[in-house]
Design an enzyme around this catalytic site. Structure first.
Site, PDB file in Angstrom:
ATOM      1  N   PHE A 106       0.810  -1.216   0.000  1.00 53.39           N
ATOM      2  CA  PHE A 106       0.000   0.000   0.000  1.00 53.39           C
ATOM      3  C   PHE A 106       0.843   1.265   0.000  1.00 53.39           C
ATOM      4  O   PHE A 106       0.397   2.327  -0.425  1.00 53.39           O
ATOM      5  CB  PHE A 106      -0.953  -0.001   1.205  1.00 53.39           C
ATOM      6  N   LYS A 107       2.081   1.137   0.451  1.00 58.86           N
ATOM      7  CA  LYS A 107       2.921   2.322   0.561  1.00 58.86           C
ATOM      8  C   LYS A 107       3.366   2.864  -0.784  1.00 58.86           C
ATOM      9  O   LYS A 107       3.938   3.946  -0.861  1.00 58.86           O
ATOM     10  CB  LYS A 107       4.090   2.027   1.492  1.00 58.86           C
ATOM     11  N   ASP A 108       3.069   2.126  -1.864  1.00 57.16           N
ATOM     12  CA  ASP A 108       3.305   2.676  -3.197  1.00 57.16           C
ATOM     13  C   ASP A 108       2.503   3.959  -3.409  1.00 57.16           C
ATOM     14  O   ASP A 108       2.965   4.875  -4.093  1.00 57.16           O
ATOM     15  CB  ASP A 108       2.913   1.663  -4.280  1.00 57.16           C
ATOM     16  N   ALA A 111       4.510   6.723  -1.418  1.00 60.09           N
ATOM     17  CA  ALA A 111       5.873   6.948  -1.896  1.00 60.09           C
ATOM     18  C   ALA A 111       5.880   7.548  -3.294  1.00 60.09           C
ATOM     19  O   ALA A 111       6.649   8.471  -3.589  1.00 60.09           O
ATOM     20  CB  ALA A 111       6.651   5.633  -1.875  1.00 60.09           C
ATOM     21  N   THR A 139       7.628  -0.024   3.704  1.00 58.73           N
ATOM     22  CA  THR A 139       7.940   1.370   3.371  1.00 58.73           C
ATOM     23  C   THR A 139       9.203   1.459   2.525  1.00 58.73           C
ATOM     24  O   THR A 139       9.247   2.166   1.514  1.00 58.73           O
ATOM     25  CB  THR A 139       8.117   2.214   4.647  1.00 58.73           C
TER      26      THR A 139
END
Length: 435
Positions: A106-108, A111, A139
């Protein structure tokens, strides 16, 4: 957007300054003074919009005073070029799959948006920056992919030795170019403490333009709000009229804070459930009113092994500050490894759906909350990473082999390149000054 420090000892700043500072000088966190409410017309048509169109409308409302509309559109289109499908698992239970981006986590969202936003500001200012990021798993991979080969940006990723999965480690340590990995002899909390100390060190800040890509950076939270709106849009498109409950597997609590931002902007949410593993500092706070950080414990849901969540203050402020207000918006639940494994196996045997440990924690948290309700709700649990990133745990738990996406399997043959680092700040500072 004008932002203040949660410690109220630093001056207010612009969005650009908050993005590049990461942390205020007083060691607080940046928060916007005003979070706008989206018009009713947006929610009336939301089921006709793609996720990138939703992201544009939300970004325009938040950032429109800082960035021209056409530039916002470019930033969003560059960052949000993958979907977040809602998958029906059981009656009134849905999985929001947030792992369809490049690093399969999900951190795409955060970021890639942050990289796109920083690139926009850097092109205007012609500056170079050095990004520091601590990771407990996902992350680092998302940041590495998001900032890879971005002009004017160096990235240093700190991760705890032996406490991330093999695939997660390869995502951090095999890119090279402008991305460097430091393997810290300690926990995630130690990595996070090193990053925070670096930002507060006057000698470092005078010699290096440091920035953060952890969820302490406000530009990470903004895009994480997009998929809450998108989940609601998918439910509406499917004809759902039931109140919506989101269960968020939580470590540093940036993801849940982003959900609260979406709620403040008008998203109709009945309740958020903060689901953790045995690092249950926030569920204990929700039940008792006492916030008592402690050293993190290692679990199979390693990205949530956080003993002092950075975003707790943001979460609390967004939910009303006082404990009696916070619990109107957030319920808490936690699961140990035994319960997590049992849920992974049970769901797989009944539905053939494969969950990573973090998704299983969210599944248990959602069921724990919805089982107490007398009314029917649409329960949405966030699946924050592809199960293949935790292959050993998944296959051991399910007792079977599972398919691995090619983009992840290709990593396993690559050579790890990481610099060993102690948890002593003096060593980390010496390393940064030597670059």
């Amino acid at each position: 957007m004008i932002l203040y420090s949660t410690n109220h000892q630093s001056d207010d700043v612009s969005l650009e300054e908050a993005v590049f500072r990461g942390l205020p000088p007083d060691n607080g966190l940046y928060m916007p003074h005003v979070i706008p409410t989206l018009p009713a017309s947006f929610f009336e048509k939301i089921d006709t919009l793609s996720i990138s169109e939703i992201a544009f409308e939300v970004s325009k409302a938040l950032l429109g005073d800082d960035i021209p509309e056409e530039d916002i559109k470019t930033i969003v289109e560059r960052a949000i070029d993958f979907d977040a499908p809602l998958v029906a698992l059981e009656k009134d239970t849905y999985v929001l799959e947030l792992f369809h981006g490049p690093s399969m986590a999900f951190k795409d969202f955060g970021a890639r948006f942050m990289a796109s936003l920083m690139s926009y500001f850097l092109q205007k200012s012609q500056k170079d920056i050095h990004i520091l990021v601590a990771t407990s798993g996902d992350t680092g991979g998302a940041v590495a992919q998001g900032f890879y080969k971005t002009p004017g940006i160096k990235v240093t990723i700190l991760y705890p030795t032996g406490k991330v999965s093999d695939i997660q480690e390869k995502q951090l340590t095999t890119l090279g170019e402008n991305v460097t990995a430091l393997e810290v002899d300690g926990t995630f909390d130690d990595c996070q403490a090193l990053v925070k100390a670096a930002f507060l060190d006057k000698e470092l800040s005078s010699k290096i333009n440091l920035a953060s890509a952890n969820s302490i950076n406000i530009s990470r939270l903004i895009p994480q709000s997009f998929y809450y709106f998108n989940a609601y849009a998918q439910l509406k498109k499917a004809g759902n009229t039931k109140p919506v409950v989101f269960c968020v597997p939580s470590g540093n609590f940036g993801n849940l804070s982003a959900g609260l931002i979406a709620q403040k902007m008008g998203l109709p949410v009945k309740m958020f459930v903060a689901a953790t593993n045995v690092n249950n500092i926030v569920p204990k706070y929700l039940s008792s009113g006492n916030y008592e950080p402690k050293p993190s414990q290692e679990t199979i849901s390693n990205a949530m092994d956080v003993g002092n969540p950075s975003n707790f203050i943001r979460m609390r402020l967004l939910a009303g500050d006082a404990h009696e207000e916070v619990v109107k918006h957030i319920a808490g639940d936690f699961s140990d490894d035994t319960a997590t494994r049992a849920a992974m196996k049970d769901v797989y045997e009944r539905t053939q759906y494969v969950m990573c440990p973090h998704t299983a924690v969210a599944y248990l948290g959602l069921k724990s909350y919805t089982d107490t309700l007398s009314e029917e709700v649409a329960g949405v649990l966030l699946s924050t990473a592809h199960y293949a990133k935790f292959l050993d745990v998944v296959e051991e738990t399910l007792g079977t082999s599972v398919a691995i996406p090619e983009r992840l399997s290709a990593l396993l043959s690559k050579e790890k390149v990481a610099i060993p680092m102690t948890k002593e700040f003096s060593n980390f500072k010496e390393y940064l000054l030597s670059l």
